[in-house]
Design a protein around this motif. Structure first.
Motif, PDB file in Angstrom:
ATOM      1  N   LEU A 110       0.841  -1.197   0.000  1.00 63.73           N
ATOM      2  CA  LEU A 110       0.000   0.000   0.000  1.00 63.73           C
ATOM      3  C   LEU A 110       0.873   1.243   0.000  1.00 63.73           C
ATOM      4  CD1 LEU A 110      -3.187   0.958   0.833  1.00 63.73           C
ATOM      5  CD2 LEU A 110      -1.942   1.610   2.862  1.00 63.73           C
ATOM      6  N   LYS A 111       1.862   1.239   0.865  1.00 64.52           N
ATOM      7  CA  LYS A 111       2.742   2.410   0.959  1.00 64.52           C
ATOM      8  C   LYS A 111       3.433   2.678  -0.376  1.00 64.52           C
ATOM      9  CE  LYS A 111       4.083   2.322   5.840  1.00 64.52           C
ATOM     10  NZ  LYS A 111       5.187   1.872   6.680  1.00 64.52           N
ATOM     11  N   ASP A 112       3.951   1.607  -1.020  1.00 65.08           N
ATOM     12  CA  ASP A 112       4.641   1.769  -2.307  1.00 65.08           C
ATOM     13  C   ASP A 112       3.719   2.353  -3.366  1.00 65.08           C
ATOM     14  OD1 ASP A 112       6.806   0.667  -1.159  1.00 65.08           O
ATOM     15  OD2 ASP A 112       6.795  -1.210  -2.298  1.00 65.08           O
ATOM     16  N   GLN A 113       2.512   1.791  -3.438  1.00 61.27           N
ATOM     17  CA  GLN A 113       1.607   2.249  -4.495  1.00 61.27           C
ATOM     18  C   GLN A 113       1.138   3.671  -4.274  1.00 61.27           C
ATOM     19  OE1 GLN A 113      -1.642   0.043  -5.939  1.00 61.27           O
ATOM     20  NE2 GLN A 113      -0.338  -1.313  -7.134  1.00 61.27           N
ATOM     21  N   ASN A 118       1.066   8.384  -6.704  1.00 63.26           N
ATOM     22  CA  ASN A 118       0.748   9.705  -6.181  1.00 63.26           C
ATOM     23  C   ASN A 118      -0.666   9.828  -5.635  1.00 63.26           C
ATOM     24  OD1 ASN A 118       2.422  11.899  -5.900  1.00 63.26           O
ATOM     25  ND2 ASN A 118       2.864  11.860  -8.124  1.00 63.26           N
ATOM     26  N   ILE A 119      -1.089   8.821  -4.907  1.00 61.43           N
ATOM     27  CA  ILE A 119      -2.454   8.812  -4.397  1.00 61.43           C
ATOM     28  C   ILE A 119      -2.520   9.708  -3.158  1.00 61.43           C
ATOM     29  CG2 ILE A 119      -4.260   7.353  -3.391  1.00 61.43           C
ATOM     30  CD1 ILE A 119      -3.045   5.035  -5.036  1.00 61.43           C
ATOM     31  N   GLU A 120      -3.468  10.625  -3.168  1.00 63.62           N
ATOM     32  CA  GLU A 120      -3.556  11.535  -2.022  1.00 63.62           C
ATOM     33  C   GLU A 120      -4.501  11.026  -0.952  1.00 63.62           C
ATOM     34  OE1 GLU A 120      -4.141  15.587  -3.069  1.00 63.62           O
ATOM     35  OE2 GLU A 120      -2.161  15.721  -4.000  1.00 63.62           O
ATOM     36  N   ASN A 121      -5.667  10.598  -1.392  1.00 62.00           N
ATOM     37  CA  ASN A 121      -6.633  10.094  -0.423  1.00 62.00           C
ATOM     38  C   ASN A 121      -6.891   8.623  -0.673  1.00 62.00           C
ATOM     39  OD1 ASN A 121      -7.294  12.562   1.004  1.00 62.00           O
ATOM     40  ND2 ASN A 121      -8.039  13.230  -0.998  1.00 62.00           N
ATOM     41  N   VAL A 122      -6.536   7.818   0.291  1.00 60.68           N
ATOM     42  CA  VAL A 122      -6.696   6.373   0.128  1.00 60.68           C
ATOM     43  C   VAL A 122      -8.154   6.001   0.351  1.00 60.68           C
ATOM     44  CG1 VAL A 122      -6.031   4.134   1.059  1.00 60.68           C
ATOM     45  CG2 VAL A 122      -4.330   5.950   0.872  1.00 60.68           C
ATOM     46  N   ILE A 123      -8.750   5.328  -0.630  1.00 62.24           N
ATOM     47  CA  ILE A 123     -10.146   4.912  -0.432  1.00 62.24           C
ATOM     48  C   ILE A 123     -10.194   3.699   0.503  1.00 62.24           C
ATOM     49  CG2 ILE A 123     -11.164   5.826  -2.567  1.00 62.24           C
ATOM     50  CD1 ILE A 123     -10.917   2.913  -3.650  1.00 62.24           C
ATOM     51  N   TYR A 124     -11.340   3.572   1.129  1.00 69.69           N
ATOM     52  CA  TYR A 124     -11.605   2.514   2.107  1.00 69.69           C
ATOM     53  C   TYR A 124     -11.328   1.128   1.509  1.00 69.69           C
ATOM     54  CZ  TYR A 124     -15.146  -0.152   4.861  1.00 69.69           C
ATOM     55  OH  TYR A 124     -15.831  -1.039   5.614  1.00 69.69           O
ATOM     56  N   LEU A 127      -7.584   0.325   1.159  1.00 69.37           N
ATOM     57  CA  LEU A 127      -6.981  -0.099   2.426  1.00 69.37           C
ATOM     58  C   LEU A 127      -7.290  -1.582   2.660  1.00 69.37           C
ATOM     59  CD1 LEU A 127      -5.504   1.022   4.966  1.00 69.37           C
ATOM     60  CD2 LEU A 127      -7.752   1.355   5.982  1.00 69.37           C
ATOM     61  N   GLY A 128      -8.498  -1.965   2.264  1.00 69.07           N
ATOM     62  CA  GLY A 128      -8.943  -3.351   2.483  1.00 69.07           C
ATOM     63  C   GLY A 128      -8.508  -4.327   1.406  1.00 69.07           C
ATOM     64  N   TYR A 129      -7.695  -3.876   0.467  1.00 69.83           N
ATOM     65  CA  TYR A 129      -7.248  -4.747  -0.633  1.00 69.83           C
ATOM     66  C   TYR A 129      -6.763  -6.123  -0.139  1.00 69.83           C
ATOM     67  CZ  TYR A 129      -4.669  -5.884  -4.977  1.00 69.83           C
ATOM     68  OH  TYR A 129      -4.200  -6.489  -6.121  1.00 69.83           O
ATOM     69  N   PRO A 130      -5.858  -6.138   0.861  1.00 70.97           N
ATOM     70  CA  PRO A 130      -5.365  -7.455   1.290  1.00 70.97           C
ATOM     71  C   PRO A 130      -6.402  -8.287   2.036  1.00 70.97           C
ATOM     72  CG  PRO A 130      -4.120  -5.666   2.362  1.00 70.97           C
ATOM     73  CD  PRO A 130      -5.156  -5.019   1.524  1.00 70.97           C
ATOM     74  N   VAL A 131      -7.434  -7.631   2.551  1.00 69.99           N
ATOM     75  CA  VAL A 131      -8.490  -8.387   3.239  1.00 69.99           C
ATOM     76  C   VAL A 131      -9.292  -9.173   2.191  1.00 69.99           C
ATOM     77  CG1 VAL A 131     -10.482  -8.253   4.776  1.00 69.99           C
ATOM     78  CG2 VAL A 131      -8.598  -6.612   5.027  1.00 69.99           C
ATOM     79  N   LEU A 132      -9.618  -8.505   1.099  1.00 72.15           N
ATOM     80  CA  LEU A 132     -10.302  -9.190  -0.002  1.00 72.15           C
ATOM     81  C   LEU A 132      -9.411 -10.300  -0.566  1.00 72.15           C
ATOM     82  CD1 LEU A 132     -12.713  -9.457  -1.923  1.00 72.15           C
ATOM     83  CD2 LEU A 132     -11.736  -7.629  -3.328  1.00 72.15           C
TER      84      LEU A 132
END
Ligand code: TRP
Length: 326
Positions: A110-113, A118-124, A127-132
């Protein structure tokens, strides 16, 4: 003997490149003899970075054709879209209760991407990508996950979630382990450590010989070797790293002749392009077979989805029973 189960997948971003092959696909094909394989087209995961869904189906078909063309066998390895198996979203919800926001914020991918794109606001959902992803793996009780090394942190999160579920509700899930290919990741044509479509530095599995030659011509080499006669250093040369994979028989000779200066970069690149094309030609031929038979490709997909649904349903029944929600 009961075969151990593998679950792996990729986001459908269209046609695949040789980095996908070296990083993961090659392993899938090798492992399908000895394991029970399930391969997922992570079309919901695409939404984390691209909300426009108009091309998602075509991109999924393009990726599926590449899988088939490389030798993933639909009989041994069912292939299916995440979006068609409802249980992924259900398990995702349950798993989202078993991990903290803090832990997900520490995910290095997440941090790398966030930095690279250049993502400013991380969508919910991002953040949950690895949970899925944990739901993808554990719905099929995947014990092994053959992926590129960039995915290792995600598999680690899957392990943590599995452990936590089992501790609270009782043993249902295995703790999945990544399976990495032996060959290190292929760098992009521009020398970037990552070959990636968004960086425009790829060789596609569907590139014909002329395209491969043209792309190789522009590939970076040892910057201090300017003309034939100059001694080069293969250890830092991108093209040499491609030779290692696609032309292993000649690497010693190339190493010697590069260092002595006898071999010029243009000849070396054309030799490399020829060897890459030798590898790609049968893939391109098989790709054409499937492109001409799209109905057969869709049939393979539906068949894979039906097989996946059976496994998914059984796992969710077990989850409901353990959670006393049934
Ligand atoms: N995150 C993986 C990638 O970007 C794709 C993926 C989604 C995946 N679900 C998965 C990989 C489950 C392995 C297992 O390549």
């Amino acid at each position: 003997m009961v075969k151990k189960r593998i679950l792996s997948g990729m986001r459908p971003t269209g046609k695949l490149h040789i980095g996908h092959y070296v990083g993961a696909l090659e392993n899938w094909i090798k492992l399908q003899e000895d394991y029970e394989n399930y391969h997922l087209i992570a079309d919901y995961h695409v939404l984390t970075t691209k909300l426009d869904t108009r091309e998602i189906f075509q991109d999924s078909i393009d990726m599926l054709i590449d899988w088939l063309a490389c030798g993933v066998d639909p009989v041994k390895s069912p292939m299916f879209r995440q979006s068609q198996i409802k249980e992924h979203t259900e398990l995702n919800l349950i798993f989202s209760m078993l991990i903290t926001v803090n832990r997900l914020e520490r995910n290095p991918t997440l941090k790398d991407q966030v930095r690279d794109l250049n993502i400013e606001n991380v969508i919910y959902g991002y953040l949950g990508y690895p949970v899925l992803q944990a739901a993808d793996i554990l719905l099929y009780k995947g014990q092994y996950v053959p992926v590129g090394e960039d995915q290792v942190p995600h598999v680690e999160i899957s392990r943590e979630i599995a452990r936590r579920f089992n501790a609270i509700y009782g043993e249902v899930f295995p703790e999945p382990e990544p399976l990495l290919t032996k060959f290190p990741r292929l760098s992009g044509l521009d020398g970037n450590a990552k070959m990636s479509k968004s960086l425009n530095n790829t060789i596609l599995l569907s590139d014909d010989a002329a395209t491969v030659k043209a792309k190789l011509k522009k590939a970076v080499t040892d910057p201090l070797k300017i003309r034939r006669g100059d001694p080069g250093n293969p250890d830092i040369c991108l093209v040499f790293s491609y030779h290692k994979k696609f032309n292993p028989g000649e690497v010693d000779e190339i190493d010697r002749n590069c260092r002595s200066g006898a071999l010029g970069c243009v000849d070396c690149k054309m030799n490399c392009a020829n060897n890459i094309s030798k590898f790609l030609d049968p893939i391109i031929e098989k790709r054409k077979y499937y492109e001409d038979r799209i109905d057969e490709v869709k049939e393979i997909l539906h068949d894979g989805e039906n097989k996946a649904k059976i496994v998914a349903k059984i796992t969710m029944e077990e989850v409901h029973t353990k959670m006393m929600l049934g």
